[in-house]
Design an enzyme around this catalytic site. Structure first.
Site, short mmCIF file in Angstrom:
data_model
loop_
_atom_site.label_atom_id
_atom_site.label_comp_id
_atom_site.label_asym_id
_atom_site.label_seq_id
_atom_site.Cartn_x
_atom_site.Cartn_y
_atom_site.Cartn_z
N HIS A 61 -12.98 -38.38 -17.43
CA HIS A 61 -11.94 -37.59 -16.74
C HIS A 61 -11.85 -36.19 -17.37
O HIS A 61 -10.76 -35.69 -17.63
CB HIS A 61 -10.60 -38.30 -16.77
CG HIS A 61 -10.63 -39.66 -16.16
ND1 HIS A 61 -10.12 -39.95 -14.91
CD2 HIS A 61 -11.14 -40.83 -16.63
CE1 HIS A 61 -10.31 -41.23 -14.65
NE2 HIS A 61 -10.94 -41.79 -15.67
N TYR A 326 -9.87 -44.49 -25.84
CA TYR A 326 -9.15 -43.21 -25.66
C TYR A 326 -8.94 -42.55 -27.02
O TYR A 326 -9.05 -41.33 -27.16
CB TYR A 326 -7.80 -43.41 -24.96
CG TYR A 326 -7.88 -43.84 -23.50
CD1 TYR A 326 -9.00 -44.51 -23.00
CD2 TYR A 326 -6.85 -43.59 -22.62
CE1 TYR A 326 -9.07 -44.90 -21.67
CE2 TYR A 326 -6.91 -43.98 -21.29
CZ TYR A 326 -8.03 -44.64 -20.82
OH TYR A 326 -8.10 -45.04 -19.51
C1 HEM Z 1 -12.65 -50.45 -20.53
C2 HEM Z 1 -12.26 -49.65 -19.55
C3 HEM Z 1 -12.05 -48.17 -19.76
C4 HEM Z 1 -12.57 -47.32 -20.71
C5 HEM Z 1 -13.53 -47.64 -21.84
C6 HEM Z 1 -12.02 -46.00 -20.45
C7 HEM Z 1 -12.30 -44.87 -21.19
C8 HEM Z 1 -11.69 -43.66 -21.07
C9 HEM Z 1 -11.82 -42.54 -21.98
C10 HEM Z 1 -12.74 -42.51 -23.20
C11 HEM Z 1 -11.02 -41.55 -21.55
C12 HEM Z 1 -10.80 -40.17 -22.20
C13 HEM Z 1 -9.55 -40.23 -23.08
C14 HEM Z 1 -9.18 -38.93 -23.78
O1 HEM Z 1 -10.04 -38.25 -24.37
O2 HEM Z 1 -7.98 -38.58 -23.77
C15 HEM Z 1 -10.38 -42.01 -20.36
C16 HEM Z 1 -9.50 -41.29 -19.62
C17 HEM Z 1 -8.83 -41.79 -18.54
N1 HEM Z 1 -8.87 -43.08 -18.04
FE1 HEM Z 1 -10.02 -44.57 -18.68
N2 HEM Z 1 -11.19 -46.07 -19.37
C18 HEM Z 1 -11.17 -47.37 -18.92
C19 HEM Z 1 -10.46 -47.89 -17.87
C20 HEM Z 1 -9.56 -47.18 -17.13
C21 HEM Z 1 -8.71 -47.72 -16.10
C22 HEM Z 1 -8.66 -49.19 -15.65
C23 HEM Z 1 -7.96 -46.68 -15.63
C24 HEM Z 1 -6.92 -46.66 -14.55
C25 HEM Z 1 -5.96 -47.51 -14.45
C26 HEM Z 1 -8.32 -45.50 -16.37
C27 HEM Z 1 -7.78 -44.25 -16.19
C28 HEM Z 1 -8.04 -43.15 -16.96
C29 HEM Z 1 -7.46 -41.84 -16.73
C30 HEM Z 1 -6.49 -41.49 -15.60
C31 HEM Z 1 -7.93 -41.01 -17.73
C32 HEM Z 1 -7.62 -39.54 -17.91
C33 HEM Z 1 -6.30 -39.40 -18.60
C34 HEM Z 1 -6.07 -37.93 -18.90
O3 HEM Z 1 -5.83 -37.18 -17.94
O4 HEM Z 1 -6.14 -37.59 -20.07
N3 HEM Z 1 -9.28 -45.83 -17.28
N4 HEM Z 1 -10.81 -43.30 -20.07
#
Ligand code: HEM
Length: 346
Positions: A61, A326
């Site tokens: 993202h 995260y």
């Molecule tokens: C094992 C499953 C998942 C992994 C490994 C993962 C991994 C990540 C990582 C590494 C980031 C960046 C975080 C940062 O640097 O702040 C991220 C951001 C994000 N993830 Fe996931 N994610 C997963 C599942 C999900 C799910 C199920 C959702 C939704 C319900 C989701 C929604 C988001 C959103 C909206 C962001 C961006 C948040 C922002 O604007 O900073 N993710 N994810």
């Protein structure tokens, strides 16, 4: 040398890096890494950044912008949760709207998933939620999600995805069917304001008697789809949203769906039946939207395990994996911001 110049927020990052690094390590230790998983947070983030990271940016993202506004609660969730933001009241929030992927300059309209993240409340009553457009995940476990990411990663030789590999992954994982049905029927809207954003994973509401109710939530749009967008504009969705908020606030109904005893709150691949109880807790009213470098959302880790009193995580293993990944992504990007200020320390 940094590959891209991120916005400079060194002091805030220094403070938050310490706090979040500690919290991430604590959560990771408590959760025993990713539970029994052989996949670590580092593995996830290595794969997500794709071997050539966009330094200073989120590893997933990566492209997004900051929003601010208030959550106007109607008080209807108060019998179910002691979280202060569910009393009839207004709670300011900082948030971020983004598209999935690791590229901070990706064209908005090509993204398969759109997202809304919110941080509201203070201290022990802070609630952070990151929501996506699909209502379910494709798979149940962190290991399978890692395999899914591997299958979808471009081949290093060709730079293209391998359709055979993707087909094989889905064939081996029949639990992906509900997600694939959603994908096949989903038409992206013409605005971030007209999407539905889902919590996907389930959580508990806890009331003053200590009673727990498993729920999922979704931010539901309150306006109709906008005019078609200029497909040549890389930032078409961002620009549309900035213009929209300049003329009027953008509202979403925050709707909670209550699980029954028949629903498994630890399995994010299964939709709960449509007759389950739904309750609108209030409205998320977005009053301001600014580019990431000008807002204060960049230094937030929208860790889904940051929950207020009156809410708790379910045993869904994806939640622990998300929290750890995260924190790792945050640690990397925060470090890169700091090093950019002092490259001689590199
Ligand atoms: C094992 C499953 C998942 C992994 C490994 C993962 C991994 C990540 C990582 C590494 C980031 C960046 C975080 C940062 O640097 O702040 C991220 C951001 C994000 N993830 Fe996931 N994610 C997963 C599942 C999900 C799910 C199920 C959702 C939704 C319900 C989701 C929604 C988001 C959103 C909206 C962001 C961006 C948040 C922002 O604007 O900073 N993710 N994810």
């Amino acid at each position: 040398m940094l590959k891209q110049k991120p916005s400079a927020l060194p002091l805030r990052y220094a403070i938050i890096l310490g706090a979040v690094g500690g919290l991430g390590a604590l959560i990771f230790a408590v959760a025993g890494g990713l539970g029994q998983s052989a996949v670590t947070a580092q593995d996830f983030v290595d794969l997500q950044e794709g071997g050539n990271p966009h330094l200073g940016f989120r590893r997933a993202h990566a492209k997004g912008f900051c929003i601010a506004g208030e959550f106007v609660s109607n008080g209807s969730l108060q019998p179910f949760s002691t979280a202060p933001m569910f009393a009839a009241s207004s709670t300011p929030f900082v948030g971020r709207i983004s598209i999935a992927g690791n590229n901070p300059t990706a064209p908005d309209l090509n993204a398969p998933v759109r997202s809304l993240a919110l941080s509201l409340g203070e201290g022990a009553n802070r609630w952070q939620t990151a929501m996506n457009t699909p209502p379910v995940m494709a798979v149940v476990t962190p290991e399978a999600f890692y395999e899914q990411l591997q299958a979808l990663s471009p081949d290093p030789e060709t730079g293209e995805r391998n359709p055979e590999r993707i087909r094989a992954f889905f064939a081996e994982h029949p639990e992906t069917q509900t997600f694939r049905n959603w994908q096949a029927g989903y038409t992206p809207s013409n605005s971030f304001a007209t999407e539905i954003y889902h919590s996907i994973n389930a959580f508990y509401l806890i009331n003053e008697n200590g009673e727990r109710q498993a729920v999922r939530w979704a931010a539901m749009p309150t306006v109709n789809n906008g005019e078609p967008l200029n497909s040549d504009d890389t930032n078409a969705l961002q620009n549309e949203f900035f213009n929209r908020v300049e003329s009027a606030p953008v509202a979403f109904d925050l709707t909670f769906t209550f699980a029954s005893g028949a629903d498994d709150e630890t399995n994010p691949t299964v939709l709960w039946p449509s007759e389950r109880r739904n309750m609108i807790a209030g409205q998320i009213v977005v009053q301001k939207a600014v580019p990431e470098g000008e807002g204060n959302c960049n230094n937030i880790n929208f860790d889904p395990l940051i929950l207020p009193t009156g809410m708790a995580a379910t045993a869904d293993p994806i939640l622990r994996a998300r929290s750890a990944a995260y924190a790792e992504s945050y640690r990397r990007r925060a470090r890169e911001h700091l090093l950019q200020q002092a490259p001689e320390n590199n």
